[in-house]
Design a protein around this motif. Sequence first.
Motif, PDB file in Angstrom:
ATOM      1  N   ARG A 102       2.528   4.108   5.284  1.00  0.00           N
ATOM      2  CA  ARG A 102       3.324   2.901   5.013  1.00  0.00           C
ATOM      3  C   ARG A 102       2.534   1.641   5.351  1.00  0.00           C
ATOM      4  O   ARG A 102       2.539   0.661   4.590  1.00  0.00           O
ATOM      5  CB  ARG A 102       4.638   2.956   5.805  1.00  0.00           C
ATOM      6  N   GLU A 124      -0.296   1.084   2.849  1.00  0.00           N
ATOM      7  CA  GLU A 124       0.190   0.565   1.570  1.00  0.00           C
ATOM      8  C   GLU A 124       0.369  -0.950   1.612  1.00  0.00           C
ATOM      9  O   GLU A 124       0.044  -1.652   0.642  1.00  0.00           O
ATOM     10  CB  GLU A 124       1.508   1.249   1.193  1.00  0.00           C
ATOM     11  N   GLU A 161      -1.763  -3.624  -0.751  1.00  0.00           N
ATOM     12  CA  GLU A 161      -1.182  -4.707  -1.544  1.00  0.00           C
ATOM     13  C   GLU A 161      -1.867  -6.031  -1.265  1.00  0.00           C
ATOM     14  O   GLU A 161      -1.921  -6.908  -2.127  1.00  0.00           O
ATOM     15  CB  GLU A 161       0.320  -4.824  -1.253  1.00  0.00           C
ATOM     16  N   ARG A 209      -5.788   3.775  -0.790  1.00  0.00           N
ATOM     17  CA  ARG A 209      -4.524   4.040  -1.468  1.00  0.00           C
ATOM     18  C   ARG A 209      -4.229   5.530  -1.378  1.00  0.00           C
ATOM     19  O   ARG A 209      -4.827   6.345  -2.072  1.00  0.00           O
ATOM     20  CB  ARG A 209      -4.569   3.607  -2.927  1.00  0.00           C
ATOM     21  N   SER A 229       5.753   4.197  -0.911  1.00  0.00           N
ATOM     22  CA  SER A 229       5.754   4.333  -2.370  1.00  0.00           C
ATOM     23  C   SER A 229       4.939   5.525  -2.853  1.00  0.00           C
ATOM     24  O   SER A 229       5.092   5.953  -3.998  1.00  0.00           O
ATOM     25  CB  SER A 229       5.229   3.054  -3.018  1.00  0.00           C
ATOM     26  N   GLU A 252       3.799   9.307  -3.551  1.00  0.00           N
ATOM     27  CA  GLU A 252       4.575  10.517  -3.785  1.00  0.00           C
ATOM     28  C   GLU A 252       4.624  11.339  -2.497  1.00  0.00           C
ATOM     29  O   GLU A 252       3.766  11.207  -1.628  1.00  0.00           O
ATOM     30  CB  GLU A 252       3.954  11.342  -4.911  1.00  0.00           C
ATOM     31  N   PHE A 276      10.864   7.739   1.893  1.00  0.00           N
ATOM     32  CA  PHE A 276      10.015   7.759   0.708  1.00  0.00           C
ATOM     33  C   PHE A 276      10.842   7.429  -0.527  1.00  0.00           C
ATOM     34  O   PHE A 276      12.018   7.763  -0.610  1.00  0.00           O
ATOM     35  CB  PHE A 276       9.361   9.128   0.546  1.00  0.00           C
ATOM     36  N   GLY A 277      10.203   6.762  -1.480  1.00  0.00           N
ATOM     37  CA  GLY A 277      10.904   6.386  -2.702  1.00  0.00           C
ATOM     38  C   GLY A 277      11.494   7.591  -3.404  1.00  0.00           C
ATOM     39  O   GLY A 277      10.841   8.635  -3.528  1.00  0.00           O
ATOM     40  N   GLU A 303      12.154   8.351  -6.471  1.00  0.00           N
ATOM     41  CA  GLU A 303      11.559   8.844  -7.711  1.00  0.00           C
ATOM     42  C   GLU A 303      10.375   9.761  -7.467  1.00  0.00           C
ATOM     43  O   GLU A 303      10.157  10.726  -8.220  1.00  0.00           O
ATOM     44  CB  GLU A 303      11.120   7.655  -8.576  1.00  0.00           C
TER      45      GLU A 303
END
Length: 238
Positions: free
Chosen positions: A126, A129, A133, A139, A177, A179, A201-202, A204
């Motif tokens: 986290r 990330e 950005e 990454r 973000s 996976e 975690f996201g 999706e």
Amino acid sequence: MKPKIIFLHGSGTNVDIFRIQTRHLSSLLAPHFQLIYLAAPHPCPPGPGVLPFFEGCGPYLTWMDDRSPEKEHAYWGSGGGGGDANEGAGVKKALGGDEDGDGVGQGVVGVVGFSMGAKVGMEVVRRLEKEYEGGGAIRVKIMVAICGTVPFGGGGGDEDGAREKGWKESLGKGLVSAESVHLIGERDPWRGESEKLVQFFGEEGRRVLRFKGGHHMPVEDAVNRQVVRMILAACQES
């Protein structure tokens, strides 16, 4: 050079023990990735299930004192500077995730964490990330959390709601973000914490695999192969 995957062991074990515990998974990953096992910094008693099989295999190590949300918060600190209040930066530095880091960060695409190592990995990913950005170099594409515990959960009672407040405060810092794959033992005494960790975690990009077992690495070949397929798919994406 192969891309790198970082392995973070649980509390009360060590790198040598974790290599044995993850032998099924690592044998499937080794043809594709460079596997790097990091050692926690602090000695501690053996963890759950370590004895008697790993008797005499110490020193046994832990990442932090997480017996209360307050003690765990002290481990991570607020970022910047040094000293005990920011010991959590040590994992990030090992990954090359700060300005002074000369670690293994270049080429890191994944993190595998067991138990306490899973929540340490989540927090590191986290933070990386957020740095990415802002122009950071690392990454991480996928996080594998095995029987993970939840940040700021504490290990004691819940009389004053400190544990509930603690993990929700950590969740409020933002989602990961990357996976994720979450391996949750159906008979794991810490299953509730593993379920909470999924929420960091996201939605999706996260996948949950439940296996018939307790607080240990799954040994089923089908489960390990499924995890490897997910890791390869995530790392092949642009």
